[in-house]
Design a protein around this motif. Structure first.
Motif, PDB file in Angstrom:
ATOM      1  N   ASN A 148      -1.210   9.283  -1.496  1.00  0.00           N
ATOM      2  CA  ASN A 148      -1.964   8.586  -0.445  1.00  0.00           C
ATOM      3  C   ASN A 148      -3.453   8.519  -0.802  1.00  0.00           C
ATOM      4  O   ASN A 148      -4.099   7.483  -0.632  1.00  0.00           O
ATOM      5  CB  ASN A 148      -1.775   9.283   0.909  1.00  0.00           C
ATOM      6  CG  ASN A 148      -0.569   8.742   1.655  1.00  0.00           C
ATOM      7  OD1 ASN A 148      -0.306   7.538   1.641  1.00  0.00           O
ATOM      8  ND2 ASN A 148       0.174   9.630   2.315  1.00  0.00           N
ATOM      9  N   GLU A 149      -3.969   9.655  -1.296  1.00  0.00           N
ATOM     10  CA  GLU A 149      -5.381   9.713  -1.724  1.00  0.00           C
ATOM     11  C   GLU A 149      -5.627   8.754  -2.897  1.00  0.00           C
ATOM     12  O   GLU A 149      -6.637   8.052  -2.947  1.00  0.00           O
ATOM     13  CB  GLU A 149      -5.740  11.141  -2.139  1.00  0.00           C
ATOM     14  CG  GLU A 149      -5.935  12.088  -0.970  1.00  0.00           C
ATOM     15  CD  GLU A 149      -6.070  13.537  -1.406  1.00  0.00           C
ATOM     16  OE1 GLU A 149      -6.145  13.787  -2.634  1.00  0.00           O
ATOM     17  OE2 GLU A 149      -6.080  14.430  -0.526  1.00  0.00           O
ATOM     18  N   ARG A 170       7.514  17.612  -1.294  1.00  0.00           N
ATOM     19  CA  ARG A 170       7.174  16.257  -0.839  1.00  0.00           C
ATOM     20  C   ARG A 170       5.805  16.162  -0.163  1.00  0.00           C
ATOM     21  O   ARG A 170       5.105  15.159  -0.313  1.00  0.00           O
ATOM     22  CB  ARG A 170       8.258  15.734   0.105  1.00  0.00           C
ATOM     23  CG  ARG A 170       9.546  15.346  -0.616  1.00  0.00           C
ATOM     24  CD  ARG A 170      10.479  14.590   0.279  1.00  0.00           C
ATOM     25  NE  ARG A 170      11.596  14.020  -0.470  1.00  0.00           N
ATOM     26  CZ  ARG A 170      12.467  13.157   0.041  1.00  0.00           C
ATOM     27  NH1 ARG A 170      12.364  12.783   1.304  1.00  0.00           N
ATOM     28  NH2 ARG A 170      13.440  12.671  -0.688  1.00  0.00           N
ATOM     29  N   ASP A 171       5.455  17.182   0.576  1.00  0.00           N
ATOM     30  CA  ASP A 171       4.162  17.154   1.307  1.00  0.00           C
ATOM     31  C   ASP A 171       2.986  17.016   0.344  1.00  0.00           C
ATOM     32  O   ASP A 171       2.045  16.267   0.609  1.00  0.00           O
ATOM     33  CB  ASP A 171       4.000  18.442   2.148  1.00  0.00           C
ATOM     34  CG  ASP A 171       5.048  18.505   3.247  1.00  0.00           C
ATOM     35  OD1 ASP A 171       5.434  17.440   3.750  1.00  0.00           O
ATOM     36  OD2 ASP A 171       5.465  19.623   3.588  1.00  0.00           O
ATOM     37  N   TYR A 172       3.061  17.756  -0.757  1.00  0.00           N
ATOM     38  CA  TYR A 172       1.985  17.715  -1.750  1.00  0.00           C
ATOM     39  C   TYR A 172       1.868  16.324  -2.379  1.00  0.00           C
ATOM     40  O   TYR A 172       0.782  15.752  -2.466  1.00  0.00           O
ATOM     41  CB  TYR A 172       2.231  18.760  -2.843  1.00  0.00           C
ATOM     42  CG  TYR A 172       1.344  18.583  -4.061  1.00  0.00           C
ATOM     43  CD1 TYR A 172      -0.001  18.948  -4.030  1.00  0.00           C
ATOM     44  CD2 TYR A 172       1.867  18.010  -5.235  1.00  0.00           C
ATOM     45  CE1 TYR A 172      -0.810  18.757  -5.143  1.00  0.00           C
ATOM     46  CE2 TYR A 172       1.062  17.825  -6.347  1.00  0.00           C
ATOM     47  CZ  TYR A 172      -0.274  18.207  -6.295  1.00  0.00           C
ATOM     48  OH  TYR A 172      -1.071  17.999  -7.394  1.00  0.00           O
ATOM     49  N   TRP A 173       3.024  15.786  -2.814  1.00  0.00           N
ATOM     50  CA  TRP A 173       3.023  14.483  -3.504  1.00  0.00           C
ATOM     51  C   TRP A 173       2.648  13.337  -2.566  1.00  0.00           C
ATOM     52  O   TRP A 173       1.999  12.376  -2.981  1.00  0.00           O
ATOM     53  CB  TRP A 173       4.392  14.209  -4.146  1.00  0.00           C
ATOM     54  CG  TRP A 173       4.669  15.089  -5.324  1.00  0.00           C
ATOM     55  CD1 TRP A 173       5.612  16.046  -5.427  1.00  0.00           C
ATOM     56  CD2 TRP A 173       3.956  15.091  -6.577  1.00  0.00           C
ATOM     57  NE1 TRP A 173       5.565  16.660  -6.647  1.00  0.00           N
ATOM     58  CE2 TRP A 173       4.548  16.084  -7.384  1.00  0.00           C
ATOM     59  CE3 TRP A 173       2.879  14.376  -7.091  1.00  0.00           C
ATOM     60  CZ2 TRP A 173       4.108  16.368  -8.673  1.00  0.00           C
ATOM     61  CZ3 TRP A 173       2.450  14.644  -8.386  1.00  0.00           C
ATOM     62  CH2 TRP A 173       3.052  15.625  -9.154  1.00  0.00           C
ATOM     63  N   THR A 221       0.830  -1.228   0.000  1.00  0.00           N
ATOM     64  CA  THR A 221       0.000   0.000   0.000  1.00  0.00           C
ATOM     65  C   THR A 221       0.857   1.269   0.000  1.00  0.00           C
ATOM     66  O   THR A 221       0.367   2.345  -0.299  1.00  0.00           O
ATOM     67  CB  THR A 221      -0.922   0.023   1.232  1.00  0.00           C
ATOM     68  OG1 THR A 221      -0.131  -0.221   2.401  1.00  0.00           O
ATOM     69  CG2 THR A 221      -2.030  -1.002   1.108  1.00  0.00           C
ATOM     70  N   ASN A 222       2.167   1.100   0.308  1.00  0.00           N
ATOM     71  CA  ASN A 222       3.083   2.246   0.340  1.00  0.00           C
ATOM     72  C   ASN A 222       3.900   2.354  -0.954  1.00  0.00           C
ATOM     73  O   ASN A 222       4.668   3.285  -1.107  1.00  0.00           O
ATOM     74  CB  ASN A 222       4.033   2.114   1.544  1.00  0.00           C
ATOM     75  CG  ASN A 222       4.860   3.373   1.764  1.00  0.00           C
ATOM     76  OD1 ASN A 222       4.332   4.479   1.733  1.00  0.00           O
ATOM     77  ND2 ASN A 222       6.154   3.209   1.951  1.00  0.00           N
TER      78      ASN A 222
END
Length: 380
Positions: free
Chosen positions: A359-360, A351-354, A334-335
């Motif tokens: 994840n979504e 990185r935060d955006y991606w 899943t990762n």
């Protein structure tokens, strides 16, 4: 891809057995016929377990054909040259030459008829007339008689006809090639009075090489001062200094080269995150797991939808497998996500955006698979 498919269709097992084994054609010849490389032919032969002939086995056929009768018929009756016989049998001309000597067959002189014609034309009287009276060169005589220049020289030596020297051959005055109207060239340098070339006198600055360099340097030093200097800027002096070491630098820059070079490495680099960029991957993250993830994602990039076959053509390798949370040790399915090379590089910035985006995307995919019953809920 289309070319490879076409070659695979041609280079079948039946085709290779027929051409290579039965017709005993070489790999190079099959490659020419199929418009491919001989390495691909060799690869296909190994693939179908067809035994590749050694060099001695390949020559056996030509050795069987090269009998005394065959060589006498081809070389003397049909009047074929050694090279022509070699081409028909697909072997080296040296092999034919050795076999002719072995059987004691007399080797014909190449172009015997043509040599007889040349010897009849290049007589003593003909050479005296053309070379001495008409003053033709050896090259001109060779062109007229359709032979080499060296043969003309050979016959001149044979008949003891004295050859012209270079000075005798070079014509002067009106007979010279570059003669125009009798004008002589006596141009001299303006400064030192040395004789100079025609081009520098008319098209140049009428100076010799050394005087021209001196004049250019003199003019350059005069014109380089003050407003004439190309770096002149409203009479202002450059007092720009480096922020870190206070060295004198170019007006546009803020740091010197050494200080800016130091900022590129380690924590000073603007792209520095946690220093774990070169940390090794765990043993779990192997080729089997990567292939499983690619298969799960239908061999397609999950961001730009490029297929693996297209990726191989563009980048020359298979799709990358990306860690969503950027933790190399977390190798859960899943990762992990299949991405192309460009999307994988892009994911290292912002990185935060991606992380949120992927994840979504993964959660939507898991929910979709749960609804279809493809995944067991206990394993999620």
């Amino acid at each position: 891809m289309n070319k490879n498919k076409r070659i695979k269709k041609i280079l079948t097992k039946k085709f290779l057995i027929g051409e290579y084994v039965k017709n005993r054609k070489s790999m190079v010849k099959i490659a020419k016929e199929s418009h491919s490389c001989f390495r691909t032919v060799r690869k296909c032969l190994r693939k179908y377990n067809i035994k590749i002939r050694t060099l001695s086995e390949a020559k056996k056929k030509s050795f069987k054909i090269l009998t005394r009768e065959f060589l006498q018929r081809e070389h003397h009756k049909n009047k074929k040259s050694i090279h022509q016989i070699a081409q028909t049998i697909h072997c080296s001309h040296r092999v034919i030459y050795n076999h002719l000597n072995k059987y004691g067959i007399k080797i014909r002189m190449l172009g015997k008829k043509s040599w007889d014609k040349v010897s009849k034309i290049l007589t003593k009287s003909f050479l005296k007339k053309e070379y001495i009276k008409n003053k033709k060169s050896t090259i001109q005589i060779a062109k007229e008689t359709k032979c080499f220049r060296t043969t003309v020289i050979k016959y001149l030596k044979k008949f003891d006809i004295k050859r012209r020297t270079c000075k005798e051959f070079c014509k002067s005055g009106k007979e010279a090639i570059n003669y125009i109207d009798g004008r002589t060239h006596n141009s001299k340098c303006i400064d030192c009075g040395k004789k100079i070339s025609y081009n520098s006198a008319i098209y140049g600055n009428s100076r010799c090489h050394s005087c021209a360099n001196k004049a250019q340097h003199r003019i350059g030093t005069l014109n380089s001062k003050g407003k004439n200097n190309p770096n002149y800027k409203h009479g202002k002096t450059n007092n720009n200094k480096c922020i870190d070491c206070e060295r004198r630098i170019v007006p546009i820059a803020t740091r010197c080269w050494e200080c800016s070079f130091k900022l590129r490495f380690g924590k000073n680099n603007p792209n520095y995150i946690d220093g774990n960029g070169y940390a090794p991957y765990p043993l779990e993250f192997n080729d089997k797991l990567k292939e499983k993830i690619r298969k799960r994602d239908n061999y397609q990039c999950q961001n730009c939808n490029i297929t693996e076959s297209e990726h191989i053509i563009v980048f020359g390798k298979v799709l990358c497998v990306h860690h969503i949370d950027y933790d190399k040790k977390n190798c859960k399915e899943t990762n992990l996500l299949a991405l192309c090379r460009n999307c994988n590089i892009r994911a290292n910035y912002n990185r935060d955006y991606w992380k949120q985006h992927y994840n979504e995307l993964m959660s939507a995919k898991v929910l979709g698979n749960l609804a279809k019953g493809k995944i067991n809920p206990t394993k999620v």
